[in-house]
Enzyme design. Structure first.
Site, mmCIF file in Angstrom:
data_model
loop_
_atom_site.group_PDB
_atom_site.id
_atom_site.type_symbol
_atom_site.label_atom_id
_atom_site.label_comp_id
_atom_site.label_asym_id
_atom_site.label_seq_id
_atom_site.Cartn_x
_atom_site.Cartn_y
_atom_site.Cartn_z
ATOM 1 C CG ASP A 88 -2.013 -0.946 1.235
ATOM 2 O OD1 ASP A 88 -2.052 -1.800 0.334
ATOM 3 O OD2 ASP A 88 -2.870 -0.861 2.129
ATOM 4 C CG HIS A 144 1.623 -8.924 0.421
ATOM 5 N ND1 HIS A 144 0.760 -9.948 0.760
ATOM 6 C CD2 HIS A 144 1.599 -8.065 1.477
ATOM 7 C CE1 HIS A 144 0.235 -9.716 1.948
ATOM 8 N NE2 HIS A 144 0.723 -8.563 2.402
ATOM 9 C CB SER A 247 10.881 2.397 4.266
ATOM 10 O OG SER A 247 12.042 2.943 3.681
#
Length: 281
Positions: A88, A144, A247
């Site tokens: 995200d 992911h 980050s």
């Protein structure tokens, strides 16, 4: 040079990150509840997506920050051949790698060799494609797989821990190639690809599903770890790592392996959202 940028050069990055590392794991309820409440309110974090929606139920701030989402909160693009977002966040930049050079921001670029810490390892990506995703404090902080891959090697590259917020990315030359980072080399169905976990000030802590906490400790020299022959294969959309705080994730593909969609800087993305496809699709 603005004051905020100047601070990036003079602050004791690693010392501050060590303090934050422990402070975000302190279980003293008034402390951790204060920190969590500040982030939830300031960034309007959607706790309804989390497996534990009660923000103050987490053991400490880092447990909240790396919270797991409900299984139905994110879905992978339904076409199994597409490249998907690993995180995200927002697209920082994306596009072609030109003669080994990667665009960072207006007036700023760095080389794939600098990013990966290895000229030979960067060679396949000389004219490939890249996507950079920036995670802010409001975002889900687990990373992911953009597509299925077999882990070949990780490379822990030492460096600074500059902020990766947009103001710093626009002002600090070669920022992503200077920050402490973990380079993860994979082999996919259509060729190799790289996922780079870039540390940032007050963050610089990375854990992987195959090795647990990798950063810290901080590195003083490049550290390589081979996974050849261990058959560690992670499926597309599977969790691969997490940032303890937020980050940036950078992905590289060789020429002819990925065709990117028309991604725009500052475009919001979610885990599983389509980013592109293989050329043969």
């Amino acid at each position: 040079m603005t004051f905020n940028v100047l601070l990036q050069y003079i602050l004791p990055h690693r010392a501050l990150s060590r303090v934050v590392y422990w402070a975000t794991r302190w279980t003293f309820a008034p402390w951790k509840n204060f920190l969590i409440s500040q982030i939830v309110q300031r960034y309007q974090v959607n706790m309804a997506e989390a497996t534990q929606p009660d923000a103050l139920a987490y053991q400490h701030f880092n447990a909240f920050f790396t919270r797991k989402l409900r299984p139905d909160a994110r879905r992978a693009d339904t076409d199994p051949s597409t490249l998907i977002s690993p995180a995200d966040g927002k697209i920082s930049q994306s596009g072609p790698i030109v003669d080994g050079r990667i665009f960072q921001a207006k007036g700023q670029e760095y080389t794939a060799a600098e990013l990966l810490g290895d000229e030979a390892a960067a060679a396949p990506y000389r004219n490939g494609r890249f996507v950079t995703v920036y995670l802010s404090p409001r975002d889900y902080h687990r990373v992911h797989m953009p597509l299925t891959g077999t882990l070949k090697e990780t490379v822990h590259v030492p460096g600074r821990i500059f902020s990766v917020a947009p103001f710093a990315v626009e002002a600090i030359p070669r920022l992503f190639a200077r920050n402490e980072r973990l380079v993860c080399h994979f082999e996919g169905e259509h060729g190799p690809f790289v996922v780079v976990m870039v540390g940032a000030i007050l963050v610089s802590s990375v854990a992987t599903v195959w090795d647990g906490l990798v950063i810290p400790p901080y590195a003083s020299s490049i550290r390589r770890k081979s996974f050849a022959g261990q058959n560690i294969t992670l499926e597309r959309f599977a969790e691969m790592a997490r940032f303890n705080m937020g980050s940036t994730v950078i992905m590289l593909w060789p020429e002819g392996v990925a065709e990117l969609d028309a991604l725009q800087p500052q475009q919001a993305v979610k885990v599983g959202q389509r980013l592109g496809q293989p050329p043969s699709h």
